[in-house]
Design a protein around this motif. Structure first.
Motif, PDB file in Angstrom:
ATOM      1  N   PHE A   6      -6.245  12.529  -0.162  1.00 46.41           N
ATOM      2  CA  PHE A   6      -6.968  11.782  -1.187  1.00 46.41           C
ATOM      3  C   PHE A   6      -6.762  12.455  -2.544  1.00 46.41           C
ATOM      4  O   PHE A   6      -6.436  11.808  -3.540  1.00 46.41           O
ATOM      5  N   ASN A   7      -6.952  13.768  -2.581  1.00 42.88           N
ATOM      6  CA  ASN A   7      -6.794  14.482  -3.854  1.00 42.88           C
ATOM      7  C   ASN A   7      -5.338  14.516  -4.309  1.00 42.88           C
ATOM      8  O   ASN A   7      -5.044  14.330  -5.485  1.00 42.88           O
ATOM      9  N   ARG A   8      -4.429  14.748  -3.360  1.00 46.24           N
ATOM     10  CA  ARG A   8      -3.017  14.893  -3.729  1.00 46.24           C
ATOM     11  C   ARG A   8      -2.441  13.592  -4.265  1.00 46.24           C
ATOM     12  O   ARG A   8      -1.823  13.553  -5.334  1.00 46.24           O
ATOM     13  N   VAL A   9      -2.668  12.501  -3.515  1.00 46.07           N
ATOM     14  CA  VAL A   9      -2.096  11.223  -3.938  1.00 46.07           C
ATOM     15  C   VAL A   9      -2.732  10.764  -5.257  1.00 46.07           C
ATOM     16  O   VAL A   9      -2.053  10.240  -6.141  1.00 46.07           O
ATOM     17  N   ALA A  10      -4.040  10.994  -5.390  1.00 41.87           N
ATOM     18  CA  ALA A  10      -4.709  10.615  -6.645  1.00 41.87           C
ATOM     19  C   ALA A  10      -4.111  11.383  -7.819  1.00 41.87           C
ATOM     20  O   ALA A  10      -3.855  10.807  -8.888  1.00 41.87           O
ATOM     21  N   PRO A  59       0.824  -1.222   0.000  1.00 44.30           N
ATOM     22  CA  PRO A  59       0.000   0.000   0.000  1.00 44.30           C
ATOM     23  C   PRO A  59       0.855   1.268   0.000  1.00 44.30           C
ATOM     24  O   PRO A  59       2.015   1.239   0.404  1.00 44.30           O
ATOM     25  N   ILE A  60       0.270   2.327  -0.494  1.00 44.80           N
ATOM     26  CA  ILE A  60       0.872   3.654  -0.362  1.00 44.80           C
ATOM     27  C   ILE A  60       0.568   4.116   1.064  1.00 44.80           C
ATOM     28  O   ILE A  60      -0.570   3.966   1.518  1.00 44.80           O
ATOM     29  N   VAL A  61       1.571   4.640   1.758  1.00 38.75           N
ATOM     30  CA  VAL A  61       1.334   5.082   3.142  1.00 38.75           C
ATOM     31  C   VAL A  61       1.782   6.531   3.322  1.00 38.75           C
ATOM     32  O   VAL A  61       2.881   6.900   2.887  1.00 38.75           O
ATOM     33  N   ALA A  62       0.908   7.346   3.923  1.00 44.01           N
ATOM     34  CA  ALA A  62       1.300   8.695   4.344  1.00 44.01           C
ATOM     35  C   ALA A  62       1.436   8.649   5.859  1.00 44.01           C
ATOM     36  O   ALA A  62       0.535   8.164   6.535  1.00 44.01           O
ATOM     37  N   ASP A  63       2.551   9.104   6.382  1.00 41.92           N
ATOM     38  CA  ASP A  63       2.805   9.012   7.823  1.00 41.92           C
ATOM     39  C   ASP A  63       2.759  10.415   8.435  1.00 41.92           C
ATOM     40  O   ASP A  63       3.647  11.238   8.215  1.00 41.92           O
ATOM     41  N   LEU A  64       1.712  10.684   9.214  1.00 39.91           N
ATOM     42  CA  LEU A  64       1.521  12.046   9.740  1.00 39.91           C
ATOM     43  C   LEU A  64       2.591  12.439  10.763  1.00 39.91           C
ATOM     44  O   LEU A  64       2.873  13.622  10.941  1.00 39.91           O
TER      45      LEU A  64
END
Lengths: 303, 303
Positions: free
Chosen positions: B141-145, B106-111
């Protein structure tokens, strides 16, 4: 805790939905203002009205009669004895006692004498008691108002009743019922008298507190046929939300009314015709009351 | 009790709202059909789509990913590690394990790595965790898309979620939110990707049963910040009604969608501009995500 208004007397009624608490005298003032504002907002009644108050014997309708008398309206009470063993006698008795205490005598329609007591009629025509009761009430409200020259018919529906009904209409997305849910149903020429719900701004707890503090005796038991009523489930669900978020019920119903009063696409009902049998206002050839009586009589003839 | 469909195997899943009960194989078929019909009805996805599935680690989002893979859609999982002690690590772990079982990463964004873990950010900017979480999710959601060329973003909201949200919007008569409550939010030029909710027709109990029968491991605890969420109160109220009147939740949400899809007066959102700082789509000068980061960084400098 002291009353939030006068700050002198101890508070007797706690109103979390208004973030307030009042002593009896200040609560009466609050209650009167809520009802006055409810009447004013949609012009439910005017001083010249001759108001027929529909009194079941329960707290809401007797409180309604009481406050309308206090506000100076010209009123008469109208009671339908549904012919339900025990319950109807006790309800009628409360109505008569309250009326006597105000020097009045209510108009009474007796369904047993009319040959259609609700329990028997329900069995004979195989329709739910609550549905029959609705048909019968609508018929008598219009008929008695026409015969006696009443200009408005007032019922004791409170905020909890209206919010529960609204939730039910929304859950089934019933656009027709939604479009007609309002504290005011205007008169329609042809025999449909104006119907008003002056207690639409006050909660069930508030009418109960008012009745208790005023010493009004009312029948406390629910109608035996209402036990399974879906409206009670909606009330329970809303109570659960209200408890966690006081004031939600009011926001809900008032928000709906505000949104709907802006819409102009709600069609006005056309004028009714006259029942071929009794002359009552109806949208069919014979009115549903006459059909009901005929069915009950027919069934009795066969059994 | 035997399965109502094949009438051979014992029923494993009881579905009072559909007046039915299925064995595992027939339940999978039922579930697949519900999701397929949900996608078809509003054209949520087409075969050419490149779908970003937002996976929290909970049952709904992992079940969504699973069924979209099974239905043959091209998917990648996207997970946001919210930086909540314990809970976030356990959630991320479930996502990684499920992805690995399907040969995916998965793509993961880590805050935490981004300098805005939700609990700290909430304290520093004095805003509720759930509100911040919403801001952060919409941004990613918008940025990664956009960065990765996804044509649709899918989230795991089920029927219970949507019905509870609808009830909340109706109780507060929030016309703006009501007008945007739909399983499909179309793409808006300027960087707002299409958002879809393919599980809108299936209940929480149904996704739970699907996850269990498929052996999908998910994080069972609720987010520690959701405990006081008002949405849980609405869910509880609807569960109370659903228990007495199975199927009401479905009638409610589908009735709303049917009534609303007939209305043409729902205004389309205008195209957004670009954030002066990061270029993300926004209706203000600087996007709310950049303002949040700046506030957190500023607060950290002062303490």
């Amino acid at each position: 805790m002291k009353c939030r208004r006068c700050r002198k007397t101890d508070a007797a009624v706690d109103l979390p939905s208004h973030n307030s608490a009042f002593c009896p005298e200040c609560f009466f003032l609050f209650f009167r203002r809520q009802v006055t504002e409810g009447i004013r907002k949609f012009r439910l009644l005017s001083p010249g009205d001759n108001v027929m108050v529909c009194v079941s014997g329960g707290k809401d309708s007797l409180v309604l009669w009481d406050i309308l008398i206090e506000l100076g309206y010209r009123t008469e009470g109208f009671h339908i004895d549904l012919g339900i063993d025990g319950y109807s006698g006790r309800s009628r008795d409360k109505v008569l006692r309250y009326a006597a205490s105000r020097g009045k005598e209510p108009i009474v329609a007796d369904l047993r004498a009319e040959g259609i007591p609700i329990p028997e009629a329900s069995k004979r025509v195989r329709r739910e008691e609550c549905a029959l009761c609705g048909t019968v009430k609508r018929y008598y409200f219009n008929r008695v108002a026409a015969e006696r020259g009443f200009t408005a018919v007032a019922t004791g529906h409170n905020l909890d009743d209206e919010a529960a009904r609204l939730l039910g209409n929304l859950l089934h997305w019933d656009e027709e019922h939604l479009s007609r849910q309002h504290p005011l149903l205007p008169e329609i020429e042809g025999g449909l008298v104006r119907k008003v719900k002056p207690l639409w701004r006050v909660s069930e707890m508030e009418t109960a507190a008012y009745g208790f503090l005023k010493g009004i005796e009312y029948v406390t038991e629910e109608c035996p046929f209402s036990v399974d009523a879906t409206s009670l489930v909606y009330k329970e669900a809303l109570s659960l939300i209200e408890e966690k978020m006081p004031g939600t019920r009011r926001t809900f119903y008032q928000g709906f009314l505000a949104a709907n009063s802006m819409k102009s696409d709600v069609p006005a009902n056309p004028s009714p015709g006259s029942c071929a049998s009794c002359g009552a206002p109806t949208y069919t050839e014979t009115c549903s009351f006459c059909r009901l009586k005929e069915q009950v009589t027919g069934s009795r003839g066969r059994s």
